[in-house]
Write a protein that holds these residues in place. Structure first.
Motif, PDB file in Angstrom:
ATOM      1  N   LEU A 149       0.818  -1.208   0.000  1.00 31.32           N
ATOM      2  CA  LEU A 149       0.000   0.000   0.000  1.00 31.32           C
ATOM      3  C   LEU A 149       0.851   1.256   0.000  1.00 31.32           C
ATOM      4  O   LEU A 149       0.506   2.241  -0.642  1.00 31.32           O
ATOM      5  N   ALA A 150       1.965   1.229   0.703  1.00 36.93           N
ATOM      6  CA  ALA A 150       2.850   2.398   0.716  1.00 36.93           C
ATOM      7  C   ALA A 150       3.446   2.633  -0.665  1.00 36.93           C
ATOM      8  O   ALA A 150       3.544   3.770  -1.123  1.00 36.93           O
ATOM      9  N   ARG A 151       3.831   1.570  -1.337  1.00 38.09           N
ATOM     10  CA  ARG A 151       4.391   1.695  -2.688  1.00 38.09           C
ATOM     11  C   ARG A 151       3.327   2.219  -3.653  1.00 38.09           C
ATOM     12  O   ARG A 151       3.594   3.101  -4.467  1.00 38.09           O
ATOM     13  N   LEU A 152       2.123   1.679  -3.552  1.00 40.38           N
ATOM     14  CA  LEU A 152       1.024   2.134  -4.399  1.00 40.38           C
ATOM     15  C   LEU A 152       0.689   3.593  -4.122  1.00 40.38           C
ATOM     16  O   LEU A 152       0.443   4.379  -5.044  1.00 40.38           O
ATOM     17  N   ALA A 153       0.718   3.982  -2.856  1.00 37.91           N
ATOM     18  CA  ALA A 153       0.448   5.375  -2.491  1.00 37.91           C
ATOM     19  C   ALA A 153       1.496   6.307  -3.092  1.00 37.91           C
ATOM     20  O   ALA A 153       1.163   7.387  -3.587  1.00 37.91           O
ATOM     21  N   CYS A 154       2.760   5.896  -3.079  1.00 36.58           N
ATOM     22  CA  CYS A 154       3.828   6.715  -3.669  1.00 36.58           C
ATOM     23  C   CYS A 154       3.630   6.885  -5.164  1.00 36.58           C
ATOM     24  O   CYS A 154       3.767   7.988  -5.699  1.00 36.58           O
ATOM     25  N   LEU A 189      -4.653   5.956   0.890  1.00 39.13           N
ATOM     26  CA  LEU A 189      -3.850   4.736   0.877  1.00 39.13           C
ATOM     27  C   LEU A 189      -2.747   4.770   1.932  1.00 39.13           C
ATOM     28  O   LEU A 189      -2.438   3.743   2.543  1.00 39.13           O
ATOM     29  N   VAL A 190      -2.161   5.935   2.159  1.00 40.99           N
ATOM     30  CA  VAL A 190      -1.158   6.074   3.217  1.00 40.99           C
ATOM     31  C   VAL A 190      -1.793   5.773   4.575  1.00 40.99           C
ATOM     32  O   VAL A 190      -1.239   5.032   5.389  1.00 40.99           O
ATOM     33  N   ALA A 191      -2.969   6.329   4.803  1.00 43.25           N
ATOM     34  CA  ALA A 191      -3.659   6.079   6.072  1.00 43.25           C
ATOM     35  C   ALA A 191      -4.017   4.603   6.213  1.00 43.25           C
ATOM     36  O   ALA A 191      -3.833   4.006   7.279  1.00 43.25           O
ATOM     37  N   ALA A 192      -4.519   4.003   5.137  1.00 46.59           N
ATOM     38  CA  ALA A 192      -4.875   2.587   5.180  1.00 46.59           C
ATOM     39  C   ALA A 192      -3.641   1.727   5.415  1.00 46.59           C
ATOM     40  O   ALA A 192      -3.701   0.733   6.146  1.00 46.59           O
ATOM     41  N   SER A 193      -2.539   2.105   4.828  1.00 42.72           N
ATOM     42  CA  SER A 193      -1.296   1.366   5.012  1.00 42.72           C
ATOM     43  C   SER A 193      -0.847   1.414   6.467  1.00 42.72           C
ATOM     44  O   SER A 193      -0.446   0.398   7.041  1.00 42.72           O
ATOM     45  N   GLY A 194      -0.907   2.588   7.061  1.00 44.17           N
ATOM     46  CA  GLY A 194      -0.529   2.723   8.466  1.00 44.17           C
ATOM     47  C   GLY A 194      -1.464   1.960   9.385  1.00 44.17           C
ATOM     48  O   GLY A 194      -1.021   1.293  10.326  1.00 44.17           O
TER      49      GLY A 194
END
Length: 86
Positions: A21-26, A72-77
């Protein structure tokens, strides 16, 4: 400007977040930044039009991608935090 700082932070903090998710968010944040900033700049500097439409009409799509990237960043965290508590 803030999204560039966020991208640096996400890159450095990726191990603390869910990797996918972090990669996708980036990736989405980069696309959103380019899709938002480029049309606005072209419109402001050159009043560029494609046919009868202004290129500035593309900016909301970039803004939407930026909002999705922050979600996505929030979901990843949250996903990383919930997996660590189990």
């Amino acid at each position: 400007m803030w999204h560039a700082i966020a991208l640096c932070g996400l890159t450095l903090g990726a191990p603390l977040l869910g990797q996918r998710l972090a990669r996708l968010a980036c990736i989405i944040m980069v696309l959103g930044t380019v899709l938002f900033c480029t049309p606005v700049t072209l419109y402001a500097l050159f009043d560029l039009k494609i046919g009868t439409l202004s290129v500035a009409r593309l900016a909301p799509y970039g803004g939407t991608l930026l909002m999705i990237s922050w979600l996505l960043v929030a979901a990843s965290g949250l996903r990383k935090a919930s997996s660590e508590t189990l």
